[in-house]
Structure formats: structure tokens, C-alpha cells
Design a protein around this motif. Structure first.
Motif, short mmCIF file in Angstrom:
data_model
loop_
_atom_site.label_atom_id
_atom_site.label_comp_id
_atom_site.label_asym_id
_atom_site.label_seq_id
_atom_site.Cartn_x
_atom_site.Cartn_y
_atom_site.Cartn_z
N SER A 250 -4.74 8.14 6.46
CA SER A 250 -3.81 7.57 5.49
C SER A 250 -4.50 7.57 4.13
CB SER A 250 -3.41 6.14 5.89
OG SER A 250 -2.72 6.14 7.11
N ILE A 251 -4.00 8.38 3.22
CA ILE A 251 -4.59 8.49 1.88
C ILE A 251 -3.95 7.42 1.01
CG2 ILE A 251 -5.07 10.03 -0.05
CD1 ILE A 251 -4.52 12.37 1.85
N ILE A 252 -4.75 6.47 0.56
CA ILE A 252 -4.24 5.35 -0.24
C ILE A 252 -4.01 5.82 -1.67
CG2 ILE A 252 -4.60 2.96 -0.87
CD1 ILE A 252 -4.48 3.51 2.14
N ASP B 236 6.09 0.93 -1.36
CA ASP B 236 5.75 1.72 -0.18
C ASP B 236 7.00 2.27 0.50
OD1 ASP B 236 6.88 -0.49 0.96
OD2 ASP B 236 5.10 -1.15 2.05
N VAL C 109 0.86 -1.19 0.00
CA VAL C 109 0.00 0.00 0.00
C VAL C 109 0.89 1.23 0.00
CG1 VAL C 109 -1.82 1.27 1.18
CG2 VAL C 109 -1.81 -1.23 1.26
N LYS C 110 0.72 2.05 -1.03
CA LYS C 110 1.44 3.32 -1.09
C LYS C 110 0.50 4.41 -0.59
CE LYS C 110 3.90 6.40 -4.28
NZ LYS C 110 4.26 6.65 -5.69
N LYS C 111 0.92 5.14 0.42
CA LYS C 111 0.02 6.11 1.03
C LYS C 111 0.78 7.32 1.54
CE LYS C 111 0.19 3.41 5.32
NZ LYS C 111 -0.59 2.59 6.26
N THR C 112 0.01 8.37 1.79
CA THR C 112 0.53 9.57 2.44
C THR C 112 -0.41 9.90 3.59
OG1 THR C 112 1.23 11.87 2.11
CG2 THR C 112 -0.77 11.17 0.96
N ARG D 99 -2.45 0.60 -4.48
CA ARG D 99 -2.54 -0.63 -3.69
C ARG D 99 -2.37 -1.83 -4.61
NH1 ARG D 99 -5.27 -1.13 1.35
NH2 ARG D 99 -5.34 -3.31 2.03
#
Length: 389
Positions: A309-311, A357, A46-49, A314
Motif C-alpha cells: 500500500s503506497i501512502i 480515501d 490515509v489515501k493510498k494505492t 495521510r
């Protein structure tokens, strides 16, 4: 003298030679570098900010009075559930002397008009009765009798209109004096009622406080704040360096500081078009509507601090490796790994990367889950006082 110098030089050369031989011997007896390997694994990336903010109601309704006065009684407390139309508070009116005198003078003026209309009506009634007797005896024509009847009806209608005006003036006087009048019921200005259904979040006034009515020139005093706690949103801010990566519709994972063991789902539905300078950094406001919120099992209080957490991307059930295992060609900058093909023997394989990630990365092609990948940048073990690990 010359002989002594020669001896010193020879001794120095011998010492340097001995040190060199010892150094070469030490290098030869060092353990050869043995590279460790790791296998790819199946997993999710999961890549998130992350954005910081708080949980607030989607809509808050401020209940304000329609008349100025003093709070006489309050019927609700913060935390209670109310329905539209429920009584919130009562206001005792402190009449304005100028408005009171004006309303009173208006009543006197209208009463005079009523008496004048009544006298005119009584006069026309007498004329009508005489004309009716004369018409029945055949003394006057039908046209003359019709004119008398018309004047009588007009005078009667005028009297009724003036009486209605007198009642309106009396009601206006009562409203100015007390804030209500007979017949108003739930519409009385002194009764402050809920305009929507929801929970009472705050009651900022107390009995005896003076309040000001809401009008075109003043927002008025807030008596209570209502909101539907089943409809909550995340409201936060992101830095300008991150705002270009996000867009409306992205999923959010909300963690509330007071509820560390729970995660709530939401959807990003607003990104401010204009940033705000805060302590030298440009921040953009964002809002996300929380979904499937069950307030019966978990009550989220308005204003609780939270992180979202803004996805951004994914990938579930994909082949992954640690990003530290990936190397990049210095010329083409294409990624590759070294796969073991024998005892401490490796071959280079170019790979195609997917979602990352920052720790793990998705491998789309180039290796399989059975391959052993070289840990090319492994740390050497710490050495002891003797120089050996």
C-alpha cells in the motif's frame, strides 16, 4: 343508441374522476420525508494505492566455479547460514586433452632450457675458478678476473630463472590435470567457496553434475545462490494510471500473503523510467526497501507474494465525515453540506476539504464536530405488499 353512448361516456368520466381522487388522497396520507443526520468524527484518513509483487533479497550472489569439471561433493544445503570463505562444494576436474598435452610439452621445453642453463653455469663456474687462481697468483689482471666473475654471476642468475619457469610449468600442468597444485591451499580452483556471508537460498546442482567455468564467453554454471535475508525489498509493479501519483521516498505498508496478520514498513526507492506491456496494460516496476525487519521473530522467505500500500497522503486526528454527505454546487462546483438548524430545517454551509480515501474525507473548515449534517441522498425504505413500509 345515442342515450347509451352518453351513459358510457358519463360512467367513464366518473371512474376516471374517482381514480384521480383516490390517487390524490393516497399522496396526501404518505409520510413526509424525514432526513437523517450524521455528526463529524475525529479520525485518521490515509489515501493510498496498491501494488502487487513479491518479497526478494536486496542482493543475490551467484556462486560459480573457476574451472570446468564435475561436482565431486557439496557441503551446504538451502537454508544454511554461511560466512565468506566457507567451503560450498568441490569440483573434480576432467582435463582437456589438448590443454594437457600443451602443458606437458611446455614442461619438456622448459626442462631443456634448464639443462642448457645448467651446462652454461657449470662451464662459467669452471672458468671463474681458473681465473680466480690465476688472479691470486698475479698472472691475469683484475679486469680479466672481473669479466669472468660477471659471466659466472649471469649464468647463475639465468639458471635460477629457468628453474622458476620449470616450477611454474609444473604447477600449470598440475592445475590443468587436477585443478589444483601444491601450495594453493584455499585458492585451489577445485574448492568453491562463499564470496559473501548470508543464507544459502538455492543449490541447483547435485553431486555428479557437470559444471562450466565462468569466463568472458560464458556465465558459467551456478552452484549456489547466497543472499543476506536481513536485507529484503518489495519488488512489484503499478499500472500506468497510478505511476503519476507516486514518487521516491513515499512510505509503504507491506502485507505478505503467507503472513496475513503482520504488516511491514518500507520506503519506495525506485520507480522504473520505462514501462513494460503486459497483456495490453503498461506496467512500471517499483522497489521498496523494508525497514526494521526482525528475522529472528518473523522469517520472510524469498519470493513470497505481497501487496504494497503506497501512502500517497495521510491526515491523523482530523475532523472527518463520509464523502457521501458532501454536495457540490452545480455552477461553481464548490463543496457544501446542509447542517440542521431546527426540526427538519437545514442551512447550507460551504466547506473546505482535505485528504480523502474515497469513503471518508477530511474537513478543514466549515463545520464543527457538534453539527448534525443532513444525509441528503439516503435510501427510501423498502415497501411491502400493501404499499406501506
Amino acid at each position: 343508441m345515442k342515450k347509451s353512448k352518453t351513459i358510457i361516456i358519463l360512467v367513464t368520466i366518473a371512474v376516471l374522476f374517482a381514480v384521480s381522487m383516490y390517487w390524490l388522497y393516497s399522496k396526501n396520507i404518505e409520510d413526509p420525508v424525514v432526513y437523517e443526520t450524521e455528526k463529524p468524527a475525529m479520525g485518521s484518513i490515509v489515501k493510498k494505492t496498491v501494488a502487487t509483487g513479491s518479497i526478494v533479497p536486496k542482493e543475490e550472489v551467484l556462486i560459480k566455479p573457476n574451472i570446468s569439471g564435475i561436482i565431486d561433493e557439496i557441503f551446504v544445503e538451502a537454508g544454511e547460514i554461511v560466512k565468506a570463505g566457507d567451503l560450498i562444494a568441490k569440483v573434480k576436474v576432467v582435463p582437456n586433452v589438448s590443454s594437457l598435452n600443451s602443458a606437458k610439452n611446455n614442461i619438456n621445453s622448459v626442462r631443456t632450457q634448464v639443462e642448457t642453463a645448467r651446462l652454461a653455469f657449470e662451464n662459467q663456474k669452471s672458468i671463474y675458478n681458473r681465473q680466480k687462481e690465476l688472479f691470486e697468483k698475479g698472472v691475469i689482471s683484475a679486469n680479466e678476473f672481473d669479466n669472468a666473475q660477471l659471466a659466472y654471476n649471469q649464468a647463475q642468475q639465468r639458471l635460477k630463472q629457468e628453474e622458476v619457469s620449470l616450477r611454474a610449468a609444473s604447477q600449470n600442468y598440475d592445475i590443468v590435470r587436477t585443478g589444483t597444485t601444491s601450495g594453493m591451499g584455499a585458492s585451489a580452483n577445485t574448492e568453491i567457496r562463499a564470496t559473501v556471508s548470508g543464507m544459502v537460498l538455492d543449490v541447483p546442482v547435485k553431486t555428479g553434475n557437470q559444471v562450466i567455468e565462468a569466463n568472458n564467453f560464458n556465465d558459467g554454471t551456478t552452484i549456489a545462490t547466497l543472499a543476506d535475508v536481513d536485507k529484503m525489498i518489495f519488488e512489484g509493479k503499478v499500472d500506468e494510471s497510478e505511476v503519476g501519483k507516486i514518487k521516491e521516498g513515499l512510505p509503504l505498508e507491506i502485507t505478505v500473503g503467507a503472513l496475513p496478520d503482520k504488516t511491514f514498513d518500507a520506503e519506495l526507492d525506485y520507480i522504473a523510467p520505462k514501462g513494460v506491456d503486459e497483456n495490453g496494460a503498461i506496467q512500471f516496476e517499483i522497489k521498496g526497501t523494508m525497514k526494521n525487519l526482525d528475522t529472528t521473530s518473523t522469517f520472510i522467505r524469498a519470493g513470497l507474494s505481497a501487496n504494497a500500500s503506497i501512502i500517497l497522503a495521510r491526515a491523523d486526528d482530523v475532523l472527518t465525515i463520509k464523502e457521501a454527505l458532501v454536495q457540490y454546487d452545480p455552477k461553481t462546483q464548490k463543496p457544501f453540506v446542509e447542517v440542521m438548524v431546527g426540526d427538519q430545517k437545514f442551512e447550507r454551509r460551504e466547506i473546505e476539504l482535505g485528504v480523502s480515501d474515497g469513503i471518508d474525507v477530511e474537513i478543514k473548515s466549515g463545520v464543527s464536530k457538534d453539527d448534525n449534517i443532513k444525509v441528503w441522498n439516503q435510501l427510501k425504505p423498502a415497501t411491502g405488499p400493501t404499499g406501506r413500509g
